[in-house]
Scaffold this active site. Sequence first.
Site, PDB file in Angstrom:
ATOM      1  N   GLY A 245      64.407  36.232 -10.912  1.00  0.00           N
ATOM      2  CA  GLY A 245      65.092  35.339 -11.817  1.00  0.00           C
ATOM      3  C   GLY A 245      66.100  34.314 -11.017  1.00  0.00           C
ATOM      4  N   PRO A 280      62.517  38.364  -5.936  1.00  0.00           N
ATOM      5  CA  PRO A 280      62.587  36.940  -6.289  1.00  0.00           C
ATOM      6  C   PRO A 280      61.265  36.542  -5.974  1.00  0.00           C
ATOM      7  CG  PRO A 280      63.456  37.825  -3.858  1.00  0.00           C
ATOM      8  CD  PRO A 280      62.901  38.949  -4.683  1.00  0.00           C
ATOM      9  N   ARG A 282      60.611  32.489  -7.287  1.00  0.00           N
ATOM     10  CA  ARG A 282      61.102  31.104  -7.290  1.00  0.00           C
ATOM     11  C   ARG A 282      61.923  30.809  -6.113  1.00  0.00           C
ATOM     12  NH1 ARG A 282      61.077  27.939 -11.838  1.00  0.00           N
ATOM     13  NH2 ARG A 282      61.175  29.718 -13.138  1.00  0.00           N
ATOM     14  N   ARG A 318      54.539  22.587 -15.135  1.00  0.00           N
ATOM     15  CA  ARG A 318      55.957  22.945 -15.403  1.00  0.00           C
ATOM     16  C   ARG A 318      56.758  21.681 -16.223  1.00  0.00           C
ATOM     17  NH1 ARG A 318      60.023  23.951 -12.787  1.00  0.00           N
ATOM     18  NH2 ARG A 318      60.571  25.616 -14.047  1.00  0.00           N
ATOM     19  N   TYR A 322      57.470  23.387 -19.642  1.00  0.00           N
ATOM     20  CA  TYR A 322      58.890  23.646 -20.016  1.00  0.00           C
ATOM     21  C   TYR A 322      59.910  22.563 -20.089  1.00  0.00           C
ATOM     22  CZ  TYR A 322      56.499  27.720 -17.586  1.00  0.00           C
ATOM     23  OH  TYR A 322      55.961  28.587 -17.293  1.00  0.00           O
ATOM     24  N   CYS A 347      43.370  13.786 -19.864  1.00  0.00           N
ATOM     25  CA  CYS A 347      43.195  12.801 -21.182  1.00  0.00           C
ATOM     26  C   CYS A 347      43.970  13.658 -22.428  1.00  0.00           C
ATOM     27  CB  CYS A 347      41.671  13.028 -21.692  1.00  0.00           C
ATOM     28  SG  CYS A 347      40.838  12.014 -20.497  1.00  0.00           S
ATOM     29  N   GLU A 348      45.589  13.516 -22.048  1.00  0.00           N
ATOM     30  CA  GLU A 348      46.604  14.179 -23.031  1.00  0.00           C
ATOM     31  C   GLU A 348      47.836  13.563 -22.556  1.00  0.00           C
ATOM     32  OE1 GLU A 348      46.794  18.136 -24.051  1.00  0.00           O
ATOM     33  OE2 GLU A 348      45.069  18.950 -23.094  1.00  0.00           O
TER      34      GLU A 348
HETATM   35  N1  LLP Z   1      60.130  40.312 -11.749  1.00  0.00           N
HETATM   36  C1  LLP Z   1      59.347  40.124 -12.841  1.00  0.00           C
HETATM   37  C2  LLP Z   1      59.266  41.463 -13.457  1.00  0.00           C
HETATM   38  C3  LLP Z   1      59.012  38.778 -13.670  1.00  0.00           C
HETATM   39  O1  LLP Z   1      58.637  39.042 -14.861  1.00  0.00           O
HETATM   40  C4  LLP Z   1      59.288  37.851 -12.760  1.00  0.00           C
HETATM   41  C5  LLP Z   1      58.753  36.420 -13.482  1.00  0.00           C
HETATM   42  C6  LLP Z   1      59.695  37.636 -11.472  1.00  0.00           C
HETATM   43  C7  LLP Z   1      60.115  39.151 -11.151  1.00  0.00           C
HETATM   44  C8  LLP Z   1      59.940  36.530 -10.531  1.00  0.00           C
HETATM   45  O2  LLP Z   1      60.638  35.583 -11.199  1.00  0.00           O
HETATM   46  P1  LLP Z   1      61.525  34.317 -10.337  1.00  0.00           P
HETATM   47  O3  LLP Z   1      62.446  35.195  -9.348  1.00  0.00           O
HETATM   48  O4  LLP Z   1      60.345  33.614  -9.737  1.00  0.00           O
HETATM   49  O5  LLP Z   1      62.109  33.729 -11.372  1.00  0.00           O
HETATM   50  N2  LLP Z   1      56.047  29.819 -14.943  1.00  0.00           N
HETATM   51  C9  LLP Z   1      57.498  29.937 -15.143  1.00  0.00           C
HETATM   52  C10 LLP Z   1      58.223  31.226 -14.672  1.00  0.00           C
HETATM   53  C11 LLP Z   1      57.707  32.480 -15.107  1.00  0.00           C
HETATM   54  C12 LLP Z   1      58.396  33.659 -14.488  1.00  0.00           C
HETATM   55  C13 LLP Z   1      57.649  34.816 -14.926  1.00  0.00           C
HETATM   56  N3  LLP Z   1      58.027  36.123 -14.381  1.00  0.00           N
HETATM   57  C14 LLP Z   1      58.080  28.706 -14.382  1.00  0.00           C
HETATM   58  O6  LLP Z   1      57.515  28.055 -13.938  1.00  0.00           O
HETATM   59  O7  LLP Z   1      59.427  28.412 -14.566  1.00  0.00           O
END
Ligand code: LLP
Length: 418
Positions: A245, A280, A282, A318, A322, A347-348
């Site tokens: 996150g 991690p 992202r 994205r 979002y 087409c949206e």
């Molecule tokens: N661990 C768990 C249990 C998760 O559900 C996630 C992401 C991560 C780790 C990794 O999260 P990160 O470090 O990447 O924030 N598609 C969305 C993001 C969805 C995240 C889902 N879970 C976007 O493009 O913002």
Amino acid sequence: MMNSFREYFTYRNGKLYCEDVSLEEIAEEYGTPVYVYSSKCFIDKFTQQDKALSNHPHLICYSVKSNSNINILRMMQEAGCGMDVVSGGEIYRAIAAGVKPEKIVYAGVGKTTSEIELALTTGIRMFNCESLPEIERINMVAQSMNKTARIAIRVNPDVTANTHHYITTGRKENKFGISMQLLPHIVSAIKNMPYIKLIGIHVHIGSQITEVEPFEEACNKALDVMVKLKAMGMDECTTLNLGGGFGIQYNDGNSFDVARWATIIDNVIKDKNIFLIIEPGRYISGSSGALLTRVQYKKKTDTKTFIIVDSGMHQLIRPTLYQAYQHVANVTLREGKEIVDVVGPICESGDFFAKDREISYTMQDDCLAVLSAGAYGMAMASRYNSHPLPAEVLIEGNTHKLIRSRETYEDLITRERV
Ligand code: LLP
């Protein structure tokens, strides 16, 4: 510490480069649309967090869902990373990339029996469990295979993090995790499950969180839970998985302060017998990638100038899903600026990368780069409107290699039966 989206994508004499490679050359050689990734960025981001946690025994499990190309997984694995997976398919990818099973952690609310079997056959480090019925199923499958399943309970810490409501996960109204109140009940149930071994606690509060405080709060709550579990006789519960996150910079705003976060975590867990895991996605892949797309038309209407490109929501969802900001840069800088909508061929009306955005002056056939697209870009791409999936190119210094070839029209129909 710099976490800018511009760090690995910089202009040299008016041309955009990724590391030491000109992106116009990449677009010419491989065609567009194409995802390009900086291998240095991937490794640097991992190393930043790895060093920051060096006071504690820990494992960084790169979140495969953010960018799952097998070459990326192999590169991260070679750097020492474990993997956070959420499906049988991701277990398969991680193993194919050479990741050691003991470095794989498996989350998700909907694990099927066959996925659990695969995880147990593989011998992964642990399951992050999200409900009692799931733990019961894992126990049954483990029994039938005569194996012991190591699990962590994912607790829902009910922490509010400032991010988009689609990607917050640690609130009590979300489907994720098990509430604190249910824990005693879960623990007594686990005591009657001989094929389950509870080794840890998992929390994940959401994605794209740029502040440190929510992580501190979640960490404190998870530690309280661990103390309680100990009191309930769960002595082997020593792994603390703090999830992912960690946010990145998409615009000129805040980015996550790794050093401050690590100091806080240090303070909270020092002198405790804890093995730390983080997941991690992202943070490692986000700033590492850009989507190159070529301008097809410049269309002026009474009220707007549309820059119509050869990629869109099907390849980077994205912005529309979002309302996310993705920086758009012209690969060849031109004099002057203009306010435009950058849109795709789908087409949206939701098919856009940017709306009413001031960007450097753009002409037909220019190549644009959508930055910070390394996470949840290609990973969420689809073939909507029958556009073949784009190619992917990995850059390292002044070298580049194709890590996924562009799909063909034939690929679109190979699985269809007539
Ligand atoms: N661990 C768990 C249990 C998760 O559900 C996630 C992401 C991560 C780790 C990794 O999260 P990160 O470090 O990447 O924030 N598609 C969305 C993001 C969805 C995240 C889902 N879970 C976007 O493009 O913002």
